[in-house]
Every structure is written in structure tokens, then in C-alpha cells.
Enzyme design. Structure first.
Site, PDB file in Angstrom:
ATOM      1  N   CYS A 187      -9.369   4.107  -1.905  1.00 24.62           N
ATOM      2  CA  CYS A 187      -8.408   3.081  -1.484  1.00 24.62           C
ATOM      3  C   CYS A 187      -8.939   1.733  -1.956  1.00 24.62           C
ATOM      4  CB  CYS A 187      -8.301   3.101   0.037  1.00 24.62           C
ATOM      5  SG  CYS A 187      -7.322   1.752   0.724  1.00 24.62           S
ATOM      6  N   CYS A 240      -4.083  -0.299  -6.517  1.00 22.36           N
ATOM      7  CA  CYS A 240      -3.833   0.391  -5.244  1.00 22.36           C
ATOM      8  C   CYS A 240      -3.643   1.850  -5.611  1.00 22.36           C
ATOM      9  CB  CYS A 240      -2.572  -0.170  -4.588  1.00 22.36           C
ATOM     10  SG  CYS A 240      -1.962   0.797  -3.189  1.00 22.36           S
TER      11      CYS A 240
HETATM   12  N1  DGL Z   1      -4.003   3.164  -1.166  1.00 21.51           N
HETATM   13  C1  DGL Z   1      -4.202   1.908  -0.517  1.00 21.51           C
HETATM   14  C2  DGL Z   1      -4.850   0.945  -1.521  1.00 21.51           C
HETATM   15  O1  DGL Z   1      -5.402   1.403  -2.462  1.00 21.51           O
HETATM   16  C3  DGL Z   1      -2.901   1.598   0.072  1.00 21.51           C
HETATM   17  C4  DGL Z   1      -2.562   0.264   0.521  1.00 21.51           C
HETATM   18  C5  DGL Z   1      -2.254   0.067   1.974  1.00 21.51           C
HETATM   19  O2  DGL Z   1      -2.637   0.859   2.840  1.00 21.51           O
HETATM   20  O3  DGL Z   1      -1.635  -0.978   2.218  1.00 21.51           O
HETATM   21  O4  DGL Z   1      -4.880  -0.227  -1.436  1.00 21.51           O
END
Ligand code: DGL
Length: 264
Positions: free
Chosen positions: A66, A180
Site C-alpha cells: 500500500c 496507489c
Molecule cells: N492501496 C492503497 C494505496 O496504495 C489504497 C488507498 C487508500 O486506502 O486510500 O495507497
């Protein structure tokens, strides 16, 4: 590995391609989604608790799948992991390295959550690469939620994506970091808007390579040629996680275990 939701499955996918013999445990913190607009101090507590939980389940390596969690809490995850003698592979740095290497014009775009952009993590990671780059960062607060909800692609979504891409087009970037882990799911839509000449850089592939290197260096890689196991945990509704995750990963997730995390 962990993410706020199903986005990290794009990283898991790449790891399964490179390292099918390893056992994977994936946690989707869906109860706390989206990380992109959470208060950073509380998010850091949450990340520490997740790292503890995964280490407690026997993780030999921790992958922060993430970008937001990497940008806001890589250091806390590393501190928890270090106590357990475990290394951490984050998503931001490996991606910045690729982007800096492949850009021809030196104009690099970053599309990411508000927390990731505001943290300055990509700017710092790109600076370290030592090339004079012109970096254009765009916050996309609604893009990850759209993907996480599994919503249909309608005109509203297209308009939203076009608006996010507009500053990137204006800046004439030739390389775009999908900052993201949810975004590779909508890479075809972004590529259509930006055109063939813009190269999209996702984190998954680079992270899988970093995972492999780290495991080999630490002599932790599993040598067998067989297939390892994969298990899923989530903090929210398990049925919707299983349904969406199965669709994105294109393989059955099996039983998803619900876990409680008090921190944050
Ligand atoms: N997959 C997360 C990231 O890479 C998702 C974003 C979120 O939870 O807002 O930032």
C-alpha cells in the site's frame, strides 16, 4: 503483506508470478479503508498493530502493499518488524527507481492518494535517484474508493479520471507512477486518456523483485518448485472482500478470516 483493501492484490499477483513456492498471508484492512484520507497519526498506530499481527502469524518478511501505508508509516512498520528480526519491503522506492530510469523527457507524474502526495514520499524517493526530474503530483481522492467499491465504469467515472489526468497532460509527462496499489486495476482507462506515449509504472513488479532479492539475501527463500499456500484476512465484511478479491486476482480466495484491530 497488507493494504487498506484489495489494491495490494496487484502486488500479491506479481509475487505469485515470481515466487509461487512461497506461502503468502494477505491482510486487507477494509474496516479502515480508505487510508488515503485518514489522519496520519492514527494511521501510524494502525500500521504498527497490523505489522505486529502479521509477525505474530509467523511472517518471515513484511511487504507493505500500500503506497499510503508506506508513505505514512514505513518507519513504524520497520520498527515493529525489526523487533521481530524481520525485514520490510515497501512500495514507493522500487517504483521511483524504475520511473527515474525509464523517463526520457525527465517529466514524471505521480497519481496517488492525498496522504501519499502530502507526505512528499515520492518527491523524496525520486530526488534520491539523482536525476533532474520535473515531478507533477496529482491527488486522486475518489479513485481508490471507486475501485474498492467495485463500481461500474460510467460517464461519471470517466469524467473523474479525465480531470485527474488533466494536469498530467498539461505537464506533458512521459512517465506516470501509479502511486496507489489499487490503480493498476484501472490502468487501461488511464492509458486511454493519457495516450500510448505515456508509460505507466505500477509497483507490483518491482516489489516482487525486491521481495525475491531480500529473501535470497537473507537465505529465507523457499527452494522447492511446488506451489505455496495463500491465506486472506480482512477487518471488514469477508464476503465482499472474497467476491471482489476473487475478481481482481482472478483466482479463488477461499475462506477469508475476519480479524479485529483495535488500534487507530
Ligand atoms: N492501496 C492503497 C494505496 O496504495 C489504497 C488507498 C487508500 O486506502 O486510500 O495507497
Amino acid at each position: 503483506m497488507f493494504d487498506s483493501g484489495v489494491g495490494g492484490l496487484t502486488v500479491l499477483h506479481e509475487c505469485l508470478v515470481s515466487l509461487p513456492q512461497e506461502d503468502f498471508l494477505y491482510l486487507g484492512d477494509t474496516d479502515w479503508f480508505p487510508y488515503g484520507t485518514r489522519e496520519p497519526a492514527r494511521l501510524r498506530e494502525r500500521i504498527a498493530a497490523i505489522a505486529e499481527l502479521l509477525l505474530g502469524r509467523g511472517a518471515k518478511l513484511l511487504v507493505i502493499a500500500c503506497n499510503t501505508a508506506t508513505a505514512i508509516g514505513e518507519d513504524v512498520a520497520c520498527a515493529v518488524a525489526a523487533e521481530g528480526g524481520v525485514e520490510v519491503v515497501p512500495v514507493v522506492e522500487p517504483q521511483a527507481e524504475i520511473a527515474a530510469a525509464i523517463t526520457v523527457s525527465g517529466r514524471v507524474g505521480v497519481l496517488a492518494t492525498p496522504n501519499t502526495v502530502e507526505s512528499g514520499a515520492y518527491r523524496r524517493a525520486l530526488e534520491v535517484e539523482g536525476r533532474a526530474l520535473e515531478v507533477t503530483e496529482v491527488e486522486a481522492p475518489k479513485l481508490a474508493p471507486f475501485i474498492q467499491q467495485g463500481s461500474p465504469f460510467d460517464e461519471g467515472v470517466m469524467a473523474m479520471a479525465r480531470a485527474y489526468c488533466e494536469p498530467l497532460k498539461r505537464a506533458d509527462v512521459d512517465t506516470l507512477i501509479l502511486g496507489c496499489t489499487h490503480y493498476p486495476v484501472v490502468a487501461p482507462m488511464l492509458q486511454r486518456i493519457l495516450g500510448r506515449d505515456v508509460r505507466l509504472v505500477s509497483g507490483g513488479h518491482a516489489v516482487a523483485a525486491a521481495v525475491q532479492r531480500t529473501l535470497e539475501r537473507a537465505e529465507l527463500a523457499r527452494p522447492s518448485a511446488g506451489e505455496g499456500t495463500y491465506d486472506f484476512l480482512c477487518t471488514g465484511d469477508t464476503d465482499s472482500f472474497r467476491e471482489l478479491g476473487t475478481r481482481f486476482l482472478q483466482m479463488p480466495l477461499g475462506e477469508v478470516e475476519r480479524v479485529e484491530i483495535q488500534a487507530g
